[in-house]
Design a protein around this motif. Structure first.
Motif, PDB file in Angstrom:
ATOM      1  N   LEU A   7       6.310  17.593  40.363  1.00  0.00           N
ATOM      2  CA  LEU A   7       7.515  18.088  40.609  1.00  0.00           C
ATOM      3  C   LEU A   7       8.407  17.256  41.224  1.00  0.00           C
ATOM      4  O   LEU A   7       8.131  16.299  41.891  1.00  0.00           O
ATOM      5  CB  LEU A   7       7.179  19.524  41.897  1.00  0.00           C
ATOM      6  CG  LEU A   7       6.090  20.453  41.414  1.00  0.00           C
ATOM      7  CD1 LEU A   7       5.771  21.284  42.634  1.00  0.00           C
ATOM      8  CD2 LEU A   7       6.235  21.065  40.365  1.00  0.00           C
ATOM      9  N   SER A   8       9.881  17.517  40.803  1.00  0.00           N
ATOM     10  CA  SER A   8      10.782  16.748  41.065  1.00  0.00           C
ATOM     11  C   SER A   8      11.533  17.501  42.151  1.00  0.00           C
ATOM     12  O   SER A   8      11.627  18.738  42.114  1.00  0.00           O
ATOM     13  CB  SER A   8      11.756  16.377  40.002  1.00  0.00           C
ATOM     14  OG  SER A   8      10.856  15.527  39.094  1.00  0.00           O
ATOM     15  N   ILE A   9      12.548  16.670  42.820  1.00  0.00           N
ATOM     16  CA  ILE A   9      13.327  17.362  43.755  1.00  0.00           C
ATOM     17  C   ILE A   9      14.554  17.994  43.209  1.00  0.00           C
ATOM     18  O   ILE A   9      15.001  17.337  42.165  1.00  0.00           O
ATOM     19  CB  ILE A   9      13.912  16.378  44.868  1.00  0.00           C
ATOM     20  CG1 ILE A   9      12.917  15.777  45.659  1.00  0.00           C
ATOM     21  CG2 ILE A   9      15.077  16.794  45.545  1.00  0.00           C
ATOM     22  CD1 ILE A   9      13.260  14.470  46.665  1.00  0.00           C
ATOM     23  N   VAL A  10      14.949  19.219  43.389  1.00  0.00           N
ATOM     24  CA  VAL A  10      15.878  20.020  42.706  1.00  0.00           C
ATOM     25  C   VAL A  10      16.781  20.485  43.911  1.00  0.00           C
ATOM     26  O   VAL A  10      16.335  21.169  44.782  1.00  0.00           O
ATOM     27  CB  VAL A  10      15.304  21.230  41.909  1.00  0.00           C
ATOM     28  CG1 VAL A  10      16.333  22.100  41.466  1.00  0.00           C
ATOM     29  CG2 VAL A  10      14.317  20.666  41.065  1.00  0.00           C
ATOM     30  N   THR A  11      18.212  20.575  43.521  1.00  0.00           N
ATOM     31  CA  THR A  11      19.118  21.003  44.481  1.00  0.00           C
ATOM     32  C   THR A  11      19.895  21.900  43.617  1.00  0.00           C
ATOM     33  O   THR A  11      20.491  21.408  42.590  1.00  0.00           O
ATOM     34  CB  THR A  11      20.163  20.068  45.111  1.00  0.00           C
ATOM     35  OG1 THR A  11      19.368  19.224  46.001  1.00  0.00           O
ATOM     36  CG2 THR A  11      21.049  20.552  45.914  1.00  0.00           C
ATOM     37  N   LYS A  12      20.101  23.289  44.250  1.00  0.00           N
ATOM     38  CA  LYS A  12      20.922  24.122  43.489  1.00  0.00           C
ATOM     39  C   LYS A  12      22.036  24.523  44.200  1.00  0.00           C
ATOM     40  O   LYS A  12      22.018  24.680  45.431  1.00  0.00           O
ATOM     41  CB  LYS A  12      20.179  25.596  43.159  1.00  0.00           C
ATOM     42  CG  LYS A  12      18.955  25.305  42.061  1.00  0.00           C
ATOM     43  CD  LYS A  12      17.974  26.450  41.874  1.00  0.00           C
ATOM     44  CE  LYS A  12      18.632  27.966  41.774  1.00  0.00           C
ATOM     45  NZ  LYS A  12      17.497  28.991  41.721  1.00  0.00           N
ATOM     46  N   LEU A  13      23.314  24.501  43.503  1.00  0.00           N
ATOM     47  CA  LEU A  13      24.418  24.975  44.194  1.00  0.00           C
ATOM     48  C   LEU A  13      25.075  26.256  43.515  1.00  0.00           C
ATOM     49  O   LEU A  13      25.204  26.058  42.304  1.00  0.00           O
ATOM     50  CB  LEU A  13      25.511  23.870  44.199  1.00  0.00           C
ATOM     51  CG  LEU A  13      26.839  24.318  44.450  1.00  0.00           C
ATOM     52  CD1 LEU A  13      26.951  24.482  46.138  1.00  0.00           C
ATOM     53  CD2 LEU A  13      27.847  23.000  44.424  1.00  0.00           C
ATOM     54  N   SER A  14      25.527  27.307  44.212  1.00  0.00           N
ATOM     55  CA  SER A  14      26.111  28.435  43.637  1.00  0.00           C
ATOM     56  C   SER A  14      27.145  28.790  44.600  1.00  0.00           C
ATOM     57  O   SER A  14      27.145  28.936  45.762  1.00  0.00           O
ATOM     58  CB  SER A  14      24.916  29.436  43.762  1.00  0.00           C
ATOM     59  OG  SER A  14      25.548  30.700  43.533  1.00  0.00           O
ATOM     60  N   ILE A  15      28.248  29.130  43.853  1.00  0.00           N
ATOM     61  CA  ILE A  15      29.620  29.469  44.238  1.00  0.00           C
ATOM     62  C   ILE A  15      30.007  30.637  43.639  1.00  0.00           C
ATOM     63  O   ILE A  15      29.970  30.889  42.414  1.00  0.00           O
ATOM     64  CB  ILE A  15      30.749  28.513  44.411  1.00  0.00           C
ATOM     65  CG1 ILE A  15      30.391  27.094  44.948  1.00  0.00           C
ATOM     66  CG2 ILE A  15      32.079  28.776  44.848  1.00  0.00           C
ATOM     67  CD1 ILE A  15      31.088  25.974  44.957  1.00  0.00           C
TER      68      ILE A  15
END
Length: 138
Positions: A7-15
């Protein structure tokens, strides 16, 4: 870089922006910005990009904030200014790098085949320097 589980690091941004709440009343803070940090299986697409494989994302932490219109547009303006400054700096550096590369190629072209002439000029300059030193000494 994947961990031992792949598993890789994931960053989700939601506006998101919602004018009204679930009751139909106007919201004082219509913007919702949400950031999630998690892990997922990284997959490469055909153009070199990376995305998270469907149904592999695991959310580890999540935070959200509600923002009013004025504050959000201020944040957008700051973000746009930073992006513009970065792009202008990068474009200028790329332009300079291109100029230096062209200059290098021009000098290389001028010098190629001129090695003997250049060495002769260097030797003459050394002779002139030695001659100048001997005149000062006398």
């Amino acid at each position: 870089m994947p961990d031992e589980d792949g598993l890789s690091i994931v960053t989700k941004l939601s506006i998101k922006r919602f004018d009204t709440d679930t009751k139909g009343e106007k919201r004082r803070y219509p913007w919702i910005a949400e950031i999630e940090n998690g892990r997922g299986i990284a997959v490469r697409n055909s153009n070199g990009g990376t995305y998270c494989q469907k149904n592999s994302y695991i959310c580890d932490a999540q935070v959200s904030v509600n923002v009013n219109d004025l504050d959000m547009f201020r944040l957008f303006a700051k973000t746009e200014a930073w992006i513009r400054a970065f792009e202008q700096e990068y474009a200028f550096r790329s332009y300079l790098l291109n100029l230096f590369n062209k200059l290098y190629l021009l000098i290389k072209k001028e010098i190629s085949g001129q090695t003997e002439v250049i060495i002769r000029h260097i030797d003459q300059a050394d002779e002139w320097e030695d001659d100048s030193k001997s005149r000062k000494a006398s």
